[in-house]
Scaffold this active site. Sequence first.
Site, PDB file in Angstrom:
ATOM      1  N   HIS A 191      38.532  52.440  49.271  1.00 11.78           N
ATOM      2  CA  HIS A 191      39.934  52.691  48.928  1.00 11.78           C
ATOM      3  C   HIS A 191      40.498  53.708  49.903  1.00 11.78           C
ATOM      4  CE1 HIS A 191      39.436  50.575  45.174  1.00 11.78           C
ATOM      5  NE2 HIS A 191      38.322  51.254  44.994  1.00 11.78           N
ATOM      6  N   LEU A 192      41.697  53.472  50.349  1.00 12.91           N
ATOM      7  CA  LEU A 192      42.348  54.454  51.221  1.00 12.91           C
ATOM      8  C   LEU A 192      42.589  55.753  50.468  1.00 12.91           C
ATOM      9  CD1 LEU A 192      44.519  51.584  52.189  1.00 12.91           C
ATOM     10  CD2 LEU A 192      43.879  53.069  54.064  1.00 12.91           C
ATOM     11  N   SER A 193      43.096  55.617  49.247  1.00 14.76           N
ATOM     12  CA  SER A 193      43.454  56.798  48.462  1.00 14.76           C
ATOM     13  C   SER A 193      42.272  57.261  47.609  1.00 14.76           C
ATOM     14  CB  SER A 193      44.645  56.478  47.553  1.00 14.76           C
ATOM     15  OG  SER A 193      44.296  55.487  46.603  1.00 14.76           O
TER      16      SER A 193
ATOM     17  N   ARG B  81      43.497  54.060  37.445  1.00 13.52           N
ATOM     18  CA  ARG B  81      42.785  53.861  38.715  1.00 13.52           C
ATOM     19  C   ARG B  81      41.405  54.527  38.715  1.00 13.52           C
ATOM     20  NH1 ARG B  81      47.040  51.904  42.005  1.00 13.52           N
ATOM     21  NH2 ARG B  81      49.015  52.792  41.364  1.00 13.52           N
TER      22      ARG B  81
ATOM     23  N   PRO C  30      45.126  42.525  46.949  1.00 18.23           N
ATOM     24  CA  PRO C  30      46.575  42.475  46.818  1.00 18.23           C
ATOM     25  C   PRO C  30      47.303  43.709  47.337  1.00 18.23           C
ATOM     26  CG  PRO C  30      45.527  42.815  44.680  1.00 18.23           C
ATOM     27  CD  PRO C  30      44.434  42.464  45.655  1.00 18.23           C
ATOM     28  N   ASN C  31      48.410  43.431  47.983  1.00 16.05           N
ATOM     29  CA  ASN C  31      49.352  44.435  48.496  1.00 16.05           C
ATOM     30  C   ASN C  31      48.859  45.182  49.732  1.00 16.05           C
ATOM     31  OD1 ASN C  31      51.435  44.074  46.447  1.00 16.05           O
ATOM     32  ND2 ASN C  31      49.919  44.910  45.030  1.00 16.05           N
TER      33      ASN C  31
ATOM     34  N   ASN D 112      38.093  46.227  49.885  1.00 17.94           N
ATOM     35  CA  ASN D 112      39.142  46.960  49.186  1.00 17.94           C
ATOM     36  C   ASN D 112      39.842  45.951  48.276  1.00 17.94           C
ATOM     37  OD1 ASN D 112      41.274  48.424  48.213  1.00 17.94           O
ATOM     38  ND2 ASN D 112      41.905  49.267  50.182  1.00 17.94           N
TER      39      ASN D 112
ATOM     40  N   HIS E 168      40.403  47.534  39.303  1.00 20.72           N
ATOM     41  CA  HIS E 168      40.425  48.195  38.008  1.00 20.72           C
ATOM     42  C   HIS E 168      40.296  47.249  36.813  1.00 20.72           C
ATOM     43  CE1 HIS E 168      41.542  51.381  40.668  1.00 20.72           C
ATOM     44  NE2 HIS E 168      42.692  50.815  40.978  1.00 20.72           N
TER      45      HIS E 168
ATOM     46  N   ARG F  44      54.186  50.137  52.650  1.00 21.11           N
ATOM     47  CA  ARG F  44      53.977  50.478  51.249  1.00 21.11           C
ATOM     48  C   ARG F  44      53.582  51.954  51.078  1.00 21.11           C
ATOM     49  NH1 ARG F  44      48.431  48.731  48.206  1.00 21.11           N
ATOM     50  NH2 ARG F  44      49.102  49.276  46.105  1.00 21.11           N
TER      51      ARG F  44
ATOM     52  N   TYR G 176      49.264  55.772  51.358  1.00 21.40           N
ATOM     53  CA  TYR G 176      48.366  54.853  52.069  1.00 21.40           C
ATOM     54  C   TYR G 176      48.405  54.987  53.590  1.00 21.40           C
ATOM     55  CZ  TYR G 176      48.066  52.720  47.450  1.00 21.40           C
ATOM     56  OH  TYR G 176      47.857  52.504  46.107  1.00 21.40           O
TER      57      TYR G 176
ATOM     58  N   ARG H 164      44.388  60.073  41.046  1.00 22.39           N
ATOM     59  CA  ARG H 164      45.652  59.384  40.774  1.00 22.39           C
ATOM     60  C   ARG H 164      45.732  58.973  39.294  1.00 22.39           C
ATOM     61  NH1 ARG H 164      46.534  54.842  44.927  1.00 22.39           N
ATOM     62  NH2 ARG H 164      48.654  54.982  44.059  1.00 22.39           N
TER      63      ARG H 164
ATOM     64  N   ALA I 247      44.387  46.714  43.397  1.00 24.78           N
ATOM     65  CA  ALA I 247      44.478  46.922  41.943  1.00 24.78           C
ATOM     66  C   ALA I 247      43.479  46.073  41.157  1.00 24.78           C
ATOM     67  CB  ALA I 247      45.902  46.633  41.464  1.00 24.78           C
TER      68      ALA I 247
ATOM     69  N   GLU J 222      32.526  49.199  48.226  1.00 19.10           N
ATOM     70  CA  GLU J 222      33.909  49.293  47.728  1.00 19.10           C
ATOM     71  C   GLU J 222      34.624  50.395  48.500  1.00 19.10           C
ATOM     72  OE1 GLU J 222      34.091  50.000  43.476  1.00 19.10           O
ATOM     73  OE2 GLU J 222      36.081  50.902  43.657  1.00 19.10           O
TER      74      GLU J 222
ATOM     75  N   ASP K 280      32.016  39.405  38.842  1.00 17.36           N
ATOM     76  CA  ASP K 280      31.041  38.326  38.668  1.00 17.36           C
ATOM     77  C   ASP K 280      30.740  37.624  39.991  1.00 17.36           C
ATOM     78  OD1 ASP K 280      30.816  38.910  36.006  1.00 17.36           O
ATOM     79  OD2 ASP K 280      31.941  37.173  35.290  1.00 17.36           O
TER      80      ASP K 280
HETATM   81  C1  DQA Z   1      43.760  51.088  46.640  1.00 18.10           C
HETATM   82  C2  DQA Z   1      43.829  51.848  45.309  1.00 18.10           C
HETATM   83  C3  DQA Z   1      44.251  50.931  44.172  1.00 18.10           C
HETATM   84  O1  DQA Z   1      44.334  51.662  42.963  1.00 18.10           O
HETATM   85  C4  DQA Z   1      45.598  50.319  44.458  1.00 18.10           C
HETATM   86  O2  DQA Z   1      45.956  49.426  43.447  1.00 18.10           O
HETATM   87  C5  DQA Z   1      45.654  49.670  45.793  1.00 18.10           C
HETATM   88  C6  DQA Z   1      45.047  50.351  46.928  1.00 18.10           C
HETATM   89  C7  DQA Z   1      43.467  52.026  47.818  1.00 18.10           C
HETATM   90  O3  DQA Z   1      43.082  51.514  48.878  1.00 18.10           O
HETATM   91  O4  DQA Z   1      43.657  53.228  47.721  1.00 18.10           O
HETATM   92  O5  DQA Z   1      46.249  48.616  45.961  1.00 18.10           O
HETATM   93  O6  DQA Z   1      42.690  50.154  46.556  1.00 18.10           O
END
Ligand code: DQA
Length: 159
Positions: free
Chosen positions: A102-104, A113, A12-13, A76, A82, A20, A25, A109, A79, A100, A89
Amino acid sequence: MGGYRILLLNGPNLNMLGIREPSIYGSDSLAAIVSELRTYARERGVELRDFQSNSEGALVDAIHDAFNWASGIVFNAGAYTHYSYALRDAISAVKLPVVEVHLSNVHARDEFRHKSVIAPVCLGVCAGFGRWSYFAGLQALLWHLDNKGQPEHSSKASP
Ligand code: DQA
Protein backbone atom coordinates in the site's frame (compact mmCIF):
# COMPACT_ATOMS: atom_id res chain seq x y z
CA MET A 1 18.81 -13.34 -7.34
CA GLY A 2 17.22 -13.31 -10.77
CA GLY A 3 15.46 -15.34 -13.38
CA TYR A 4 12.10 -14.81 -11.74
CA ARG A 5 8.92 -13.61 -13.37
CA ILE A 6 6.88 -11.42 -11.11
CA LEU A 7 3.33 -10.11 -11.51
CA LEU A 8 2.75 -6.57 -10.31
CA LEU A 9 -0.97 -6.43 -9.70
CA ASN A 10 -2.92 -3.24 -8.95
CA GLY A 11 -6.56 -3.02 -8.01
CA PRO A 12 -9.29 -0.39 -8.15
CA ASN A 13 -8.59 3.32 -8.51
CA LEU A 14 -4.84 2.84 -8.75
CA ASN A 15 -5.08 3.82 -12.41
CA MET A 16 -5.91 7.27 -11.00
CA LEU A 17 -2.58 7.68 -9.21
CA GLY A 18 -1.16 11.16 -9.77
CA ILE A 19 -4.66 12.64 -9.98
CA ARG A 20 -6.25 10.92 -7.01
CA GLU A 21 -5.69 12.53 -3.59
CA PRO A 22 -2.00 13.35 -4.23
CA SER A 23 -1.51 14.38 -0.59
CA ILE A 24 -2.15 10.73 0.35
CA TYR A 25 -0.95 8.80 -2.69
CA GLY A 26 1.71 11.10 -4.19
CA SER A 27 1.91 12.75 -7.58
CA ASP A 28 3.41 9.91 -9.62
CA SER A 29 1.25 8.14 -12.17
CA LEU A 30 0.95 4.37 -12.02
CA ALA A 31 2.69 4.19 -15.41
CA ALA A 32 5.71 6.07 -13.97
CA ILE A 33 5.91 3.79 -10.94
CA VAL A 34 5.58 0.65 -13.09
CA SER A 35 8.27 1.85 -15.46
CA GLU A 36 10.75 2.53 -12.63
CA LEU A 37 9.91 -0.73 -10.92
CA ARG A 38 10.42 -2.62 -14.17
CA THR A 39 13.88 -1.06 -14.53
CA TYR A 40 14.68 -1.97 -10.91
CA ALA A 41 13.56 -5.55 -11.61
CA ARG A 42 15.46 -5.82 -14.90
CA GLU A 43 18.67 -4.69 -13.18
CA ARG A 44 18.22 -7.72 -10.93
CA GLY A 45 17.54 -10.09 -13.83
CA VAL A 46 13.84 -10.21 -13.02
CA GLU A 47 10.97 -9.87 -15.49
CA LEU A 48 8.09 -7.76 -14.21
CA ARG A 49 4.69 -8.00 -15.87
CA ASP A 50 1.99 -5.63 -14.71
CA PHE A 51 -1.78 -5.60 -14.71
CA GLN A 52 -4.29 -3.16 -13.25
CA SER A 53 -8.04 -3.57 -13.06
CA ASN A 54 -10.93 -1.96 -11.28
CA SER A 55 -12.85 -5.25 -11.40
CA GLU A 56 -12.60 -7.88 -8.71
CA GLY A 57 -13.19 -10.73 -11.20
CA ALA A 58 -10.42 -9.56 -13.53
CA LEU A 59 -8.02 -9.49 -10.57
CA VAL A 60 -9.08 -13.03 -9.60
CA ASP A 61 -8.45 -14.12 -13.21
CA ALA A 62 -5.02 -12.46 -13.21
CA ILE A 63 -4.06 -14.34 -10.02
CA HIS A 64 -5.23 -17.64 -11.55
CA ASP A 65 -3.31 -16.91 -14.73
CA ALA A 66 -0.17 -16.11 -12.73
CA PHE A 67 -0.24 -19.70 -11.48
CA ASN A 68 0.94 -20.71 -14.96
CA TRP A 69 3.95 -18.47 -15.20
CA ALA A 70 4.78 -16.31 -12.16
CA SER A 71 7.21 -16.88 -9.32
CA GLY A 72 5.26 -14.49 -7.12
CA ILE A 73 3.02 -11.42 -6.97
CA VAL A 74 3.37 -7.88 -5.64
CA PHE A 75 -0.21 -6.84 -5.01
CA ASN A 76 -1.86 -3.55 -4.18
CA ALA A 77 -5.50 -4.61 -3.98
CA GLY A 78 -6.72 -1.06 -3.19
CA ALA A 79 -10.00 -1.03 -1.29
CA TYR A 80 -10.61 -4.71 -2.10
CA THR A 81 -7.88 -5.39 0.48
CA HIS A 82 -10.38 -4.67 3.19
CA TYR A 83 -13.26 -6.92 2.13
CA SER A 84 -12.59 -9.18 -0.84
CA TYR A 85 -12.80 -12.79 0.23
CA ALA A 86 -12.70 -13.70 -3.47
CA LEU A 87 -9.20 -12.25 -3.80
CA ARG A 88 -8.11 -13.93 -0.60
CA ASP A 89 -9.39 -17.29 -1.88
CA ALA A 90 -7.66 -16.76 -5.23
CA ILE A 91 -4.33 -16.23 -3.46
CA SER A 92 -4.91 -19.34 -1.34
CA ALA A 93 -5.82 -21.32 -4.46
CA VAL A 94 -2.64 -20.61 -6.42
CA LYS A 95 -0.32 -20.78 -3.40
CA LEU A 96 2.05 -18.28 -4.97
CA PRO A 97 4.02 -16.02 -2.63
CA VAL A 98 2.24 -12.67 -2.54
CA VAL A 99 3.45 -9.44 -0.95
CA GLU A 100 0.67 -6.99 -0.09
CA VAL A 101 1.62 -3.36 -0.69
CA HIS A 102 0.00 0.00 0.00
CA LEU A 103 1.27 3.46 -0.77
CA SER A 104 -0.36 4.89 2.33
CA ASN A 105 -0.05 3.76 5.93
CA VAL A 106 -3.46 2.12 6.09
CA HIS A 107 -3.17 1.77 9.88
CA ALA A 108 -2.96 5.53 10.32
CA ARG A 109 -6.14 6.09 8.32
CA ASP A 110 -9.86 5.27 8.53
CA GLU A 111 -10.81 2.37 10.78
CA PHE A 112 -12.09 0.30 7.84
CA ARG A 113 -8.61 0.37 6.29
CA HIS A 114 -7.02 -1.21 9.37
CA LYS A 115 -8.29 -4.64 8.40
CA SER A 116 -6.84 -6.61 5.50
CA VAL A 117 -8.64 -9.81 4.61
CA ILE A 118 -5.82 -10.82 2.27
CA ALA A 119 -2.94 -10.31 4.73
CA PRO A 120 -3.30 -13.77 6.35
CA VAL A 121 -2.61 -15.45 2.99
CA CYS A 122 0.22 -13.09 1.99
CA LEU A 123 3.89 -13.37 2.88
CA GLY A 124 3.90 -9.92 4.42
CA VAL A 125 2.86 -6.32 3.98
CA CYS A 126 4.70 -3.12 2.95
CA ALA A 127 2.64 -0.02 3.62
CA GLY A 128 3.16 3.67 4.17
CA PHE A 129 6.24 4.34 2.06
CA GLY A 130 4.50 5.87 -0.95
CA ARG A 131 5.88 4.56 -4.24
CA TRP A 132 8.74 2.96 -2.30
CA SER A 133 6.29 0.44 -0.85
CA TYR A 134 6.31 -1.24 -4.27
CA PHE A 135 10.11 -1.41 -4.36
CA ALA A 136 10.32 -2.69 -0.79
CA GLY A 137 7.61 -5.25 -1.57
CA LEU A 138 9.39 -6.48 -4.69
CA GLN A 139 12.73 -6.66 -2.90
CA ALA A 140 11.21 -8.62 -0.03
CA LEU A 141 9.62 -11.05 -2.49
CA LEU A 142 12.97 -11.57 -4.26
CA TRP A 143 14.71 -12.24 -0.95
CA HIS A 144 12.02 -14.73 -0.10
CA LEU A 145 12.36 -16.50 -3.46
CA ASP A 146 16.13 -16.64 -3.15
CA ASN A 147 15.92 -18.10 0.32
CA LYS A 148 12.92 -20.35 -0.01
CA GLY A 149 13.10 -21.23 -3.69
CA GLN A 150 10.12 -21.18 -5.97
CA PRO A 151 6.98 -23.16 -5.24
CA GLU A 152 7.17 -26.61 -6.84
CA HIS A 153 4.43 -26.04 -9.37
CA SER A 154 6.06 -22.90 -10.75
CA SER A 155 9.08 -24.75 -12.13
CA LYS A 156 7.65 -23.61 -15.49
CA ALA A 157 8.62 -20.13 -14.43
CA SER A 158 12.30 -21.04 -14.23
CA PRO A 159 14.45 -19.41 -16.90
C1 DQA B 1 -4.33 1.72 -0.87
C2 DQA B 1 -5.04 1.84 0.49
C3 DQA B 1 -6.50 1.42 0.38
O1 DQA B 1 -7.13 1.57 1.64
C4 DQA B 1 -7.22 2.28 -0.63
O2 DQA B 1 -8.54 1.86 -0.77
C5 DQA B 1 -6.52 2.32 -1.94
C6 DQA B 1 -5.07 2.47 -1.95
C7 DQA B 1 -2.89 2.27 -0.81
O3 DQA B 1 -2.12 1.95 -1.73
O4 DQA B 1 -2.55 3.02 0.09
O5 DQA B 1 -7.14 2.31 -2.99
O6 DQA B 1 -4.25 0.34 -1.21
